[in-house]
Write a protein that holds these residues in place. Sequence first.
Motif, PDB file in Angstrom:
ATOM      1  N   GLU A  37      -0.670  -9.825 -10.379  1.00  0.00           N
ATOM      2  CA  GLU A  37      -2.325  -9.491 -10.977  1.00  0.00           C
ATOM      3  C   GLU A  37      -2.776 -10.421  -9.361  1.00  0.00           C
ATOM      4  O   GLU A  37      -3.135  -9.460  -8.468  1.00  0.00           O
ATOM      5  CB  GLU A  37      -3.214 -10.040 -11.902  1.00  0.00           C
ATOM      6  CG  GLU A  37      -2.569  -9.427 -13.176  1.00  0.00           C
ATOM      7  CD  GLU A  37      -3.234  -9.450 -14.060  1.00  0.00           C
ATOM      8  OE1 GLU A  37      -3.568  -8.941 -15.534  1.00  0.00           O
ATOM      9  OE2 GLU A  37      -3.089 -10.764 -14.446  1.00  0.00           O
ATOM     10  N   ALA A  38      -2.335 -11.451  -9.335  1.00  0.00           N
ATOM     11  CA  ALA A  38      -3.109 -12.482  -7.943  1.00  0.00           C
ATOM     12  C   ALA A  38      -2.846 -12.069  -6.984  1.00  0.00           C
ATOM     13  O   ALA A  38      -2.889 -11.742  -5.950  1.00  0.00           O
ATOM     14  CB  ALA A  38      -2.341 -13.961  -8.192  1.00  0.00           C
ATOM     15  N   ILE A  39      -0.979 -11.487  -6.752  1.00  0.00           N
ATOM     16  CA  ILE A  39      -0.302 -11.002  -6.275  1.00  0.00           C
ATOM     17  C   ILE A  39      -1.041  -9.454  -5.442  1.00  0.00           C
ATOM     18  O   ILE A  39      -0.748  -9.356  -4.144  1.00  0.00           O
ATOM     19  CB  ILE A  39       1.544 -10.834  -5.448  1.00  0.00           C
ATOM     20  CG1 ILE A  39       2.183 -11.609  -5.908  1.00  0.00           C
ATOM     21  CG2 ILE A  39       1.696  -9.663  -4.577  1.00  0.00           C
ATOM     22  CD1 ILE A  39       3.138 -12.044  -5.650  1.00  0.00           C
ATOM     23  N   ASP A  40      -1.344  -8.792  -6.023  1.00  0.00           N
ATOM     24  CA  ASP A  40      -2.097  -7.436  -6.437  1.00  0.00           C
ATOM     25  C   ASP A  40      -3.318  -7.764  -5.723  1.00  0.00           C
ATOM     26  O   ASP A  40      -3.834  -6.702  -4.735  1.00  0.00           O
ATOM     27  CB  ASP A  40      -2.332  -6.730  -6.976  1.00  0.00           C
ATOM     28  CG  ASP A  40      -0.445  -6.106  -7.596  1.00  0.00           C
ATOM     29  OD1 ASP A  40       0.025  -6.706  -7.122  1.00  0.00           O
ATOM     30  OD2 ASP A  40      -0.913  -5.938  -8.924  1.00  0.00           O
ATOM     31  N   ALA A  41      -3.764  -8.628  -6.242  1.00  0.00           N
ATOM     32  CA  ALA A  41      -5.201  -8.954  -5.282  1.00  0.00           C
ATOM     33  C   ALA A  41      -5.248  -8.733  -4.027  1.00  0.00           C
ATOM     34  O   ALA A  41      -6.223  -8.732  -3.587  1.00  0.00           O
ATOM     35  CB  ALA A  41      -6.427  -9.903  -6.437  1.00  0.00           C
ATOM     36  N   ALA A  42      -4.189 -10.032  -3.783  1.00  0.00           N
ATOM     37  CA  ALA A  42      -4.389 -10.914  -2.279  1.00  0.00           C
ATOM     38  C   ALA A  42      -4.203  -9.342  -1.257  1.00  0.00           C
ATOM     39  O   ALA A  42      -4.356  -9.167  -0.318  1.00  0.00           O
ATOM     40  CB  ALA A  42      -3.098 -11.370  -2.664  1.00  0.00           C
ATOM     41  N   THR A  43      -3.385  -8.497  -1.871  1.00  0.00           N
ATOM     42  CA  THR A  43      -2.281  -7.529  -1.221  1.00  0.00           C
ATOM     43  C   THR A  43      -3.343  -6.668  -1.167  1.00  0.00           C
ATOM     44  O   THR A  43      -3.783  -5.840  -0.295  1.00  0.00           O
ATOM     45  CB  THR A  43      -1.637  -7.220  -1.835  1.00  0.00           C
ATOM     46  OG1 THR A  43      -0.371  -7.634  -1.928  1.00  0.00           O
ATOM     47  CG2 THR A  43      -0.780  -5.810  -0.984  1.00  0.00           C
ATOM     48  N   ALA A  44      -4.553  -5.976  -2.034  1.00  0.00           N
ATOM     49  CA  ALA A  44      -5.446  -5.658  -1.377  1.00  0.00           C
ATOM     50  C   ALA A  44      -6.805  -5.934  -0.888  1.00  0.00           C
ATOM     51  O   ALA A  44      -7.686  -4.680  -0.229  1.00  0.00           O
ATOM     52  CB  ALA A  44      -6.427  -5.042  -3.241  1.00  0.00           C
ATOM     53  N   GLY A  45      -6.429  -7.227   0.002  1.00  0.00           N
ATOM     54  CA  GLY A  45      -7.883  -8.437   0.672  1.00  0.00           C
ATOM     55  C   GLY A  45      -7.162  -7.622   2.016  1.00  0.00           C
ATOM     56  O   GLY A  45      -7.819  -8.095   2.515  1.00  0.00           O
TER      57      GLY A  45
END
Length: 135
Positions: free
Chosen positions: A32-40
């Motif tokens: 989830e943390a990786i997905d959030a960072a990638t989305a930004g």
Amino acid sequence: ESLMDPLILTDGMQIGERLYTRLTMAPLNAGEAIDAATAGEMVRFAPDGEPVIVTSPTIVSTERLRRQVKQLESDDGKVMQGPIQIVDLRKMSEGDYRKLVERADQIDALYLQRESDKGGRDEAGAGEGADGTGA
């Protein structure tokens, strides 16, 4: 009140026909943390035309926030699983949004505190000689 207790919203979050007033939150897992960072991340072009990846801290924190909401509950007991969508976050009252951000910050701080209390791996005596040669 525990950080794991549901967060009670004053004005609630309207999603479809239902008003949700209780949110259950939890720390993010690695995915989830990786997905959030990638989305930004966004591709922009430098003056010389080279593509560069830039990160928006606002988008990253919003993406983290929406993923920290694990479950929503309405007053009539209907439950919806998270994460929530940014479009729904944007409809929150400022007071409820501040409560949500504050709880997310507290959860992150508690999680980081727990990690530092563990002290990471104990490297002492892991095959290392006094002279640092590992012999």
